[in-house]
Design a protein around this motif. Structure first.
Motif, PDB file in Angstrom:
ATOM      1  N   SER A  16       0.210  -8.405   4.945  1.00 21.34           N
ATOM      2  CA  SER A  16      -0.218  -7.966   3.621  1.00 21.34           C
ATOM      3  C   SER A  16      -1.742  -7.980   3.553  1.00 21.34           C
ATOM      4  CB  SER A  16       0.374  -8.869   2.529  1.00 21.34           C
ATOM      5  OG  SER A  16      -0.095 -10.198   2.686  1.00 21.34           O
ATOM      6  N   GLY A  17      -2.267  -7.339   2.523  1.00 18.07           N
ATOM      7  CA  GLY A  17      -3.704  -7.240   2.314  1.00 18.07           C
ATOM      8  C   GLY A  17      -4.075  -5.812   1.960  1.00 18.07           C
ATOM      9  N   THR A  18      -5.367  -5.580   1.837  1.00 19.86           N
ATOM     10  CA  THR A  18      -5.895  -4.277   1.472  1.00 19.86           C
ATOM     11  C   THR A  18      -6.856  -3.799   2.547  1.00 19.86           C
ATOM     12  OG1 THR A  18      -5.733  -4.860  -0.867  1.00 19.86           O
ATOM     13  CG2 THR A  18      -7.162  -3.010  -0.318  1.00 19.86           C
ATOM     14  N   VAL A  19      -6.831  -2.501   2.814  1.00 16.98           N
ATOM     15  CA  VAL A  19      -7.767  -1.870   3.747  1.00 16.98           C
ATOM     16  C   VAL A  19      -8.651  -0.927   2.944  1.00 16.98           C
ATOM     17  CG1 VAL A  19      -8.015  -0.364   5.748  1.00 16.98           C
ATOM     18  CG2 VAL A  19      -6.127  -1.991   5.650  1.00 16.98           C
ATOM     19  N   LYS A  20      -9.956  -0.977   3.204  1.00 12.63           N
ATOM     20  CA  LYS A  20     -10.895  -0.069   2.550  1.00 12.63           C
ATOM     21  C   LYS A  20     -11.780   0.577   3.596  1.00 12.63           C
ATOM     22  CE  LYS A  20     -11.169  -2.612  -1.787  1.00 12.63           C
ATOM     23  NZ  LYS A  20     -12.050  -3.328  -2.724  1.00 12.63           N
ATOM     24  N   LEU A  21     -12.049   1.849   3.413  1.00 15.43           N
ATOM     25  CA  LEU A  21     -13.053   2.525   4.217  1.00 15.43           C
ATOM     26  C   LEU A  21     -14.289   2.624   3.321  1.00 15.43           C
ATOM     27  CD1 LEU A  21     -12.935   4.774   6.948  1.00 15.43           C
ATOM     28  CD2 LEU A  21     -14.248   5.711   5.078  1.00 15.43           C
ATOM     29  N   VAL A  22     -15.383   2.020   3.761  1.00 17.45           N
ATOM     30  CA  VAL A  22     -16.567   1.872   2.917  1.00 17.45           C
ATOM     31  C   VAL A  22     -17.777   2.522   3.580  1.00 17.45           C
ATOM     32  CG1 VAL A  22     -18.098   0.185   1.796  1.00 17.45           C
ATOM     33  CG2 VAL A  22     -15.647  -0.316   2.031  1.00 17.45           C
ATOM     34  N   ARG A  23     -18.501   3.323   2.790  1.00 16.87           N
ATOM     35  CA  ARG A  23     -19.788   3.853   3.244  1.00 16.87           C
ATOM     36  C   ARG A  23     -20.860   2.904   2.721  1.00 16.87           C
ATOM     37  NH1 ARG A  23     -20.487   9.428   1.559  1.00 16.87           N
ATOM     38  NH2 ARG A  23     -20.922   8.554  -0.476  1.00 16.87           N
ATOM     39  N   LEU A  24     -21.694   2.424   3.630  1.00 17.00           N
ATOM     40  CA  LEU A  24     -22.775   1.511   3.271  1.00 17.00           C
ATOM     41  C   LEU A  24     -24.008   2.304   2.837  1.00 17.00           C
ATOM     42  CD1 LEU A  24     -22.269  -1.052   6.156  1.00 17.00           C
ATOM     43  CD2 LEU A  24     -21.341  -1.129   3.831  1.00 17.00           C
ATOM     44  N   PHE A  26       2.026  -5.231  23.427  1.00 18.12           N
ATOM     45  CA  PHE A  26       3.413  -4.791  23.294  1.00 18.12           C
ATOM     46  C   PHE A  26       3.550  -3.410  22.660  1.00 18.12           C
ATOM     47  CE2 PHE A  26       3.644  -9.438  23.520  1.00 18.12           C
ATOM     48  CZ  PHE A  26       4.455  -9.550  24.630  1.00 18.12           C
ATOM     49  N   ASP A  27       2.429  -2.718  22.432  1.00 15.39           N
ATOM     50  CA  ASP A  27       2.439  -1.370  21.856  1.00 15.39           C
ATOM     51  C   ASP A  27       3.274  -1.294  20.584  1.00 15.39           C
ATOM     52  OD1 ASP A  27       0.764  -0.293  23.809  1.00 15.39           O
ATOM     53  OD2 ASP A  27       2.442   0.124  25.147  1.00 15.39           O
ATOM     54  N   VAL A  28       2.915  -2.153  19.619  1.00 14.16           N
ATOM     55  CA  VAL A  28       3.648  -2.196  18.360  1.00 14.16           C
ATOM     56  C   VAL A  28       2.678  -2.535  17.229  1.00 14.16           C
ATOM     57  CG1 VAL A  28       4.298  -4.631  18.563  1.00 14.16           C
ATOM     58  CG2 VAL A  28       5.737  -3.084  17.256  1.00 14.16           C
ATOM     59  N   SER A  29       2.949  -1.975  16.068  1.00 13.49           N
ATOM     60  CA  SER A  29       2.152  -2.252  14.878  1.00 13.49           C
ATOM     61  C   SER A  29       2.670  -3.514  14.188  1.00 13.49           C
ATOM     62  CB  SER A  29       2.242  -1.064  13.911  1.00 13.49           C
ATOM     63  OG  SER A  29       1.600  -1.348  12.696  1.00 13.49           O
ATOM     64  N   PHE A  30       1.769  -4.443  13.901  1.00 13.00           N
ATOM     65  CA  PHE A  30       2.135  -5.605  13.088  1.00 13.00           C
ATOM     66  C   PHE A  30       2.218  -5.196  11.622  1.00 13.00           C
ATOM     67  CE2 PHE A  30       1.270  -9.859  15.375  1.00 13.00           C
ATOM     68  CZ  PHE A  30       1.835  -9.399  16.547  1.00 13.00           C
ATOM     69  N   GLY A  31       1.352  -4.277  11.206  1.00 11.66           N
ATOM     70  CA  GLY A  31       1.315  -3.779   9.841  1.00 11.66           C
ATOM     71  C   GLY A  31       0.332  -2.632   9.759  1.00 11.66           C
ATOM     72  N   ALA A  32       0.439  -1.825   8.690  1.00 15.52           N
ATOM     73  CA  ALA A  32      -0.428  -0.657   8.576  1.00 15.52           C
ATOM     74  C   ALA A  32      -0.630  -0.294   7.119  1.00 15.52           C
ATOM     75  CB  ALA A  32       0.175   0.520   9.328  1.00 15.52           C
ATOM     76  N   ALA A  33      -1.685   0.499   6.867  1.00 15.25           N
ATOM     77  CA  ALA A  33      -1.982   0.984   5.519  1.00 15.25           C
ATOM     78  C   ALA A  33      -2.331   2.463   5.582  1.00 15.25           C
ATOM     79  CB  ALA A  33      -3.156   0.209   4.921  1.00 15.25           C
ATOM     80  N   GLU A  34      -1.764   3.219   4.662  1.00  9.23           N
ATOM     81  CA  GLU A  34      -2.131   4.615   4.456  1.00  9.23           C
ATOM     82  C   GLU A  34      -3.419   4.614   3.639  1.00  9.23           C
ATOM     83  OE1 GLU A  34      -1.127   8.582   5.174  1.00  9.23           O
ATOM     84  OE2 GLU A  34       0.395   7.021   5.393  1.00  9.23           O
ATOM     85  N   LEU A  35      -4.418   5.373   4.064  1.00  4.71           N
ATOM     86  CA  LEU A  35      -5.690   5.434   3.344  1.00  4.71           C
ATOM     87  C   LEU A  35      -5.660   6.582   2.335  1.00  4.71           C
ATOM     88  CD1 LEU A  35      -8.213   4.852   6.269  1.00  4.71           C
ATOM     89  CD2 LEU A  35      -7.582   3.251   4.451  1.00  4.71           C
ATOM     90  N   ALA A  36      -5.747   6.242   1.051  1.00  3.05           N
ATOM     91  CA  ALA A  36      -5.801   7.252  -0.002  1.00  3.05           C
ATOM     92  C   ALA A  36      -7.266   7.497  -0.358  1.00  3.05           C
ATOM     93  CB  ALA A  36      -5.032   6.774  -1.236  1.00  3.05           C
ATOM     94  N   ARG A  37      -7.685   8.750  -0.326  1.00  2.00           N
ATOM     95  CA  ARG A  37      -9.066   9.104  -0.680  1.00  2.00           C
ATOM     96  C   ARG A  37      -9.296   8.830  -2.152  1.00  2.00           C
ATOM     97  NH1 ARG A  37      -8.774   9.685   4.333  1.00  2.00           N
ATOM     98  NH2 ARG A  37      -9.247  11.561   5.475  1.00  2.00           N
ATOM     99  N   LEU A  38     -10.451   8.287  -2.466  1.00  2.00           N
ATOM    100  CA  LEU A  38     -10.783   7.982  -3.862  1.00  2.00           C
ATOM    101  C   LEU A  38     -11.681   9.047  -4.447  1.00  2.00           C
ATOM    102  CD1 LEU A  38     -11.386   4.146  -3.513  1.00  2.00           C
ATOM    103  CD2 LEU A  38      -9.300   5.347  -4.146  1.00  2.00           C
TER     104      LEU A  38
END
Length: 175
Positions: A75-83, A163-175
């Motif tokens: 769980s958690g949040t992923v953000k793509l951030v421009r500095l 092991f070529d497996v995802s533990f978890g993932a997030a779809e990135l929605a454009r803001l």
């Protein structure tokens, strides 16, 4: 003797003790990051509309999404951030997943799928490894190489390279 060697190899390969070891990393969002410039004569793949404007004074979140569980509860949040300097980071906030061998943060073009259907899709298409996962808990930053056009990607995976497996993932929605 063979059983001992097999057990030793299995312990090395699976590293089961990591399931009981947590590593928490708490990083602040940086003002700027250092990334490798593209080779001389190679233009950046950054879209002109993504250059910082003179009125932009701080970090700006361009896309975000919530992590879902795959192989391990995540769980958690992923953000793509421009500095402010125009560089980009992928930021994991309030990450909580299992520790494991050889975990990476991947920016990918794969769709995020629920359940077992999503465990193995992220290495099927285009992906960029942003480095080893710094900790399985907390908030952390991963610099995007300057020659990566982030708009070509739509998801982030906590990927187990062993092991070529995802533990978890997030779809990135454009803001």
């Amino acid at each position: 003797m063979v059983a001992v060697a097999g057990a030793g190899f299995g312990a090395y390969w699976f590293q089961p003790w990591k399931l009981w070891q947590d590593e928490t990393v708490e990083e602040a969002l940086p003002d700027t990051v250092e990334t490798s410039p593209p080779p001389a004569g190679v233009p950046s793949k950054e879209e002109p509309s993504e250059q910082p404007s003179p009125t932009t004074s701080g970090p700006q979140t361009l896309a975000s999404g919530d992590l879902i569980s795959h192989e391990h509860a995540t769980s958690g949040t992923v953000k793509l951030v421009r500095l402010a300097d125009g560089s980009h980071v992928v930021r994991l906030e309030n990450l909580d997943t299992s520790n494991g061998p050889d975990l990476r943060v991947w920016l990918t073009d794969a769709p995020v799928k629920q359940g077992r259907a999503g465990w193995h899709v992220f290495d099927d298409g285009k992906h960029v490894s942003l480095g080893k996962l710094k900790g399985n808990k907390g908030s952390q930053n991963y610099a995007l190489p300057s020659d990566v056009n982030w708009s070509s990607y739509n998801s982030v995976s906590i990927w187990c390279d062993r092991f070529d497996v995802s533990f978890g993932a997030a779809e990135l929605a454009r803001l």
